[in-house]
Write an enzyme that holds these catalytic residues in place. Structure first.
Site, short mmCIF file in Angstrom:
data_model
loop_
_atom_site.label_atom_id
_atom_site.label_comp_id
_atom_site.label_asym_id
_atom_site.label_seq_id
_atom_site.Cartn_x
_atom_site.Cartn_y
_atom_site.Cartn_z
N ASP A 200 0.80 -1.24 0.00
CA ASP A 200 0.00 0.00 0.00
C ASP A 200 0.83 1.29 0.00
O ASP A 200 0.27 2.38 -0.12
CB ASP A 200 -0.97 -0.01 1.21
CG ASP A 200 -0.24 -0.20 2.55
OD1 ASP A 200 -0.82 -0.86 3.43
OD2 ASP A 200 0.90 0.28 2.70
N HIS B 243 6.65 -7.67 -1.58
CA HIS B 243 5.54 -8.18 -2.39
C HIS B 243 5.03 -7.15 -3.40
O HIS B 243 3.91 -7.25 -3.88
CB HIS B 243 4.38 -8.64 -1.49
CG HIS B 243 4.74 -9.81 -0.62
ND1 HIS B 243 4.04 -10.13 0.52
CD2 HIS B 243 5.74 -10.71 -0.70
CE1 HIS B 243 4.59 -11.20 1.08
NE2 HIS B 243 5.63 -11.56 0.36
C1 BV8 Z 1 7.22 -18.11 -3.56
C2 BV8 Z 1 0.80 -9.48 -2.72
C3 BV8 Z 1 8.81 -19.35 -4.72
C4 BV8 Z 1 -0.45 -9.68 -3.50
C5 BV8 Z 1 1.12 -11.48 -1.30
C6 BV8 Z 1 2.48 -23.78 -3.45
C7 BV8 Z 1 2.83 -23.23 -4.67
C8 BV8 Z 1 3.61 -22.08 -4.75
C9 BV8 Z 1 4.05 -21.47 -3.59
C10 BV8 Z 1 3.67 -22.03 -2.41
C11 BV8 Z 1 2.91 -23.18 -2.31
N1 BV8 Z 1 2.72 -23.45 -0.99
C12 BV8 Z 1 3.33 -22.50 -0.25
C13 BV8 Z 1 3.91 -21.67 -1.10
C14 BV8 Z 1 4.67 -20.52 -0.77
C15 BV8 Z 1 3.71 -19.34 -0.74
C16 BV8 Z 1 3.15 -19.28 0.66
O1 BV8 Z 1 3.87 -18.91 1.57
N2 BV8 Z 1 1.86 -19.62 0.84
C17 BV8 Z 1 1.28 -19.60 2.17
C18 BV8 Z 1 -0.19 -19.16 2.08
C19 BV8 Z 1 1.44 -20.96 2.80
N3 BV8 Z 1 4.52 -18.19 -1.05
C20 BV8 Z 1 4.59 -17.78 -2.31
O2 BV8 Z 1 3.95 -18.22 -3.24
C21 BV8 Z 1 5.60 -16.67 -2.51
N4 BV8 Z 1 6.45 -17.02 -3.61
O3 BV8 Z 1 7.20 -18.89 -2.65
O4 BV8 Z 1 8.00 -18.22 -4.67
C22 BV8 Z 1 8.00 -20.37 -5.45
C23 BV8 Z 1 7.63 -20.08 -6.74
C24 BV8 Z 1 6.92 -21.06 -7.44
C25 BV8 Z 1 6.57 -22.28 -6.82
C26 BV8 Z 1 6.94 -22.49 -5.47
C27 BV8 Z 1 7.64 -21.55 -4.79
C28 BV8 Z 1 4.89 -15.37 -2.85
C29 BV8 Z 1 4.18 -14.87 -1.63
C30 BV8 Z 1 3.65 -13.46 -1.89
C31 BV8 Z 1 2.16 -13.52 -2.16
N5 BV8 Z 1 1.65 -12.14 -2.28
N6 BV8 Z 1 0.69 -10.22 -1.45
C32 BV8 Z 1 -1.60 -8.92 -2.89
O5 BV8 Z 1 -1.43 -8.19 -1.89
O6 BV8 Z 1 -2.70 -9.07 -3.44
S1 BV8 Z 1 1.08 -12.19 0.23
C33 BV8 Z 1 -0.12 -11.54 1.20
O7 BV8 Z 1 0.00 -12.22 2.44
C34 BV8 Z 1 0.06 -10.06 1.56
O8 BV8 Z 1 1.11 -9.42 0.89
C35 BV8 Z 1 0.42 -10.10 3.00
O9 BV8 Z 1 1.38 -9.21 3.31
C36 BV8 Z 1 0.92 -11.46 3.14
C37 BV8 Z 1 1.03 -11.98 4.53
O10 BV8 Z 1 -0.16 -11.68 5.16
P1 BV8 Z 1 -0.04 -10.64 6.39
O11 BV8 Z 1 0.61 -9.40 5.90
O12 BV8 Z 1 0.58 -11.32 7.52
O13 BV8 Z 1 -1.53 -10.30 6.61
P2 BV8 Z 1 -2.57 -11.25 7.30
O14 BV8 Z 1 -3.91 -10.73 6.96
O15 BV8 Z 1 -2.22 -12.68 7.02
O16 BV8 Z 1 -2.29 -11.06 8.86
C38 BV8 Z 1 -2.47 -9.80 9.45
C39 BV8 Z 1 -1.89 -9.91 10.83
O17 BV8 Z 1 -1.99 -8.63 11.43
C40 BV8 Z 1 -2.62 -10.87 11.72
O18 BV8 Z 1 -1.68 -11.64 12.44
C41 BV8 Z 1 -3.42 -9.97 12.65
O19 BV8 Z 1 -3.54 -10.53 13.95
C42 BV8 Z 1 -2.53 -8.77 12.72
N7 BV8 Z 1 -3.20 -7.48 13.00
C43 BV8 Z 1 -4.47 -7.12 12.73
N8 BV8 Z 1 -4.67 -5.84 13.12
C44 BV8 Z 1 -3.49 -5.41 13.64
C45 BV8 Z 1 -2.56 -6.45 13.57
N9 BV8 Z 1 -1.29 -6.33 14.01
C46 BV8 Z 1 -0.94 -5.16 14.55
N10 BV8 Z 1 -1.77 -4.10 14.65
C47 BV8 Z 1 -3.05 -4.20 14.20
N11 BV8 Z 1 -3.88 -3.14 14.32
#
Ligand code: BV8
Length: 248
Positions: free
Chosen positions: A107, A122
């Protein structure tokens, strides 16, 4: 401002640290009104999980749906303002001789709050690129088409973000990894610590002997590993932590 009893060793570590990394996730922007990545989707998107939209496959299957999801999010980001958590991270940077902010957020709010040494792991939702060429596209002829087409090659335009299954920008991740292995203190703020390889950075810092501090209202898979878990929202915890460490 509520007074928190932060552990003295943590405050000392902050005052004496010379090299710091902060890793942020969507939670840091929650208090700016930007839904977190795992907030329940609302309205048009209620039936879709972000992980099912933020992939090249989803874009190929339904480019209009994915383009419009990002257009909606981009508009929301445009109306958002940085919150006290963003400003506190920018102040922390000014107090550290060596500092890197590695954000998973797309953002741009950290930069608007004054953070300077930032790597966007990202990408950034306000930037657009050609799906075919992978290169940035700053402008294109006004069109009702969604997605619009690349003025150079006619391919679809797409947001300049890293989708699931796509590699992170190599230089940015290398910088974040090197800094995580060198730092004395790493903060993990507002991230569910689920998405790799970003989620591995705090573990690299721990393996290199750094203090790791987590700020989150909820526990995450990282919580059992950290030195300090500061339970609460970043917009309150981080300003209070700075005030406790540097009262003047
Ligand atoms: C990769 C951009 C190598 C887009 C995002 C199968 C096939 C391929 C890959 C994988 C696979 N299995 C696993 C993977 C790896 C995968 C992965 O990790 N998956 C997860 C779901 C298991 N990763 C990838 O694919 C990455 N690339 O591995 O490449 C590769 C290549 C090919 C094949 C294999 C491997 C790419 C990952 C990037 C994805 N893009 N975003 C968009 O925004 O639309 S990720 C997305 O999730 C966001 O960017 C975000 O930043 C990110 C993480 O989420 P969080 O930021 O943590 O947000 P979330 O909502 O989850 O949590 C919020 C937190 O804040 C909570 O804990 C909450 O309690 C807290 N909170 C709430 N309010 C507050 C607070 N904290 C403080 N103050 C508050 N007020």
């Amino acid at each position: 401002m509520p007074v928190f009893g932060f552990p003295e060793p943590l405050l000392d570590a902050l005052r004496t640290a010379r090299r710091m990394v902060v890793l942020t996730g969507a939670g840091v922007s929650a208090e700016s009104g930007v839904p977190t990545f795992r907030d329940a989707q609302t309205g048009l998107w209620a039936n879709f999980k972000p992980e099912d939209l933020a992939t090249p496959g989803a874009f190929r299957r339904n480019p209009r749906l994915v383009w419009e999801w990002y257009a909606t999010r981009r508009a929301r980001v445009g109306e958002a303002q940085p919150n006290p958590g963003h400003f506190a991270i920018a102040e922390l940077e000014r107090r550290m001789p060596e500092f890197l902010l590695a954000t998973q957020n797309v953002d741009g709010l950290h930069q608007r709050a004054g953070s300077r040494n930032v790597v966007e792991l990202h990408g950034n939702i306000t930037r657009t690129k050609c799906f075919e060429e992978g290169t940035a596209v700053e402008s294109w002829p006004a069109t009702a088409e969604a997605p619009p087409h690349c003025p150079r090659c006619g391919g679809w335009l797409r947001p300049d973000v890293v989708w699931f299954g796509e590699m992170l920008p190599e230089e940015e991740f290398a910088r974040a990894l090197a800094a995580s292995r060198r730092c004395e203190v790493l903060f993990s703020v507002g991230t569910s610590a689920l998405v790799h390889p970003a989620a591995s950075l705090p573990l690299d810092a721990l393996d290199a002997g750094a203090w790791v501090v987590e700020v989150n209202p909820q526990r995450t898979p990282l919580t059992p590993r950290v030195d300090y878990f500061l339970e609460g929202v970043s917009g309150v915890i981080l300003p209070a932590l700075l005030k406790a460490a540097w009262p003047a």
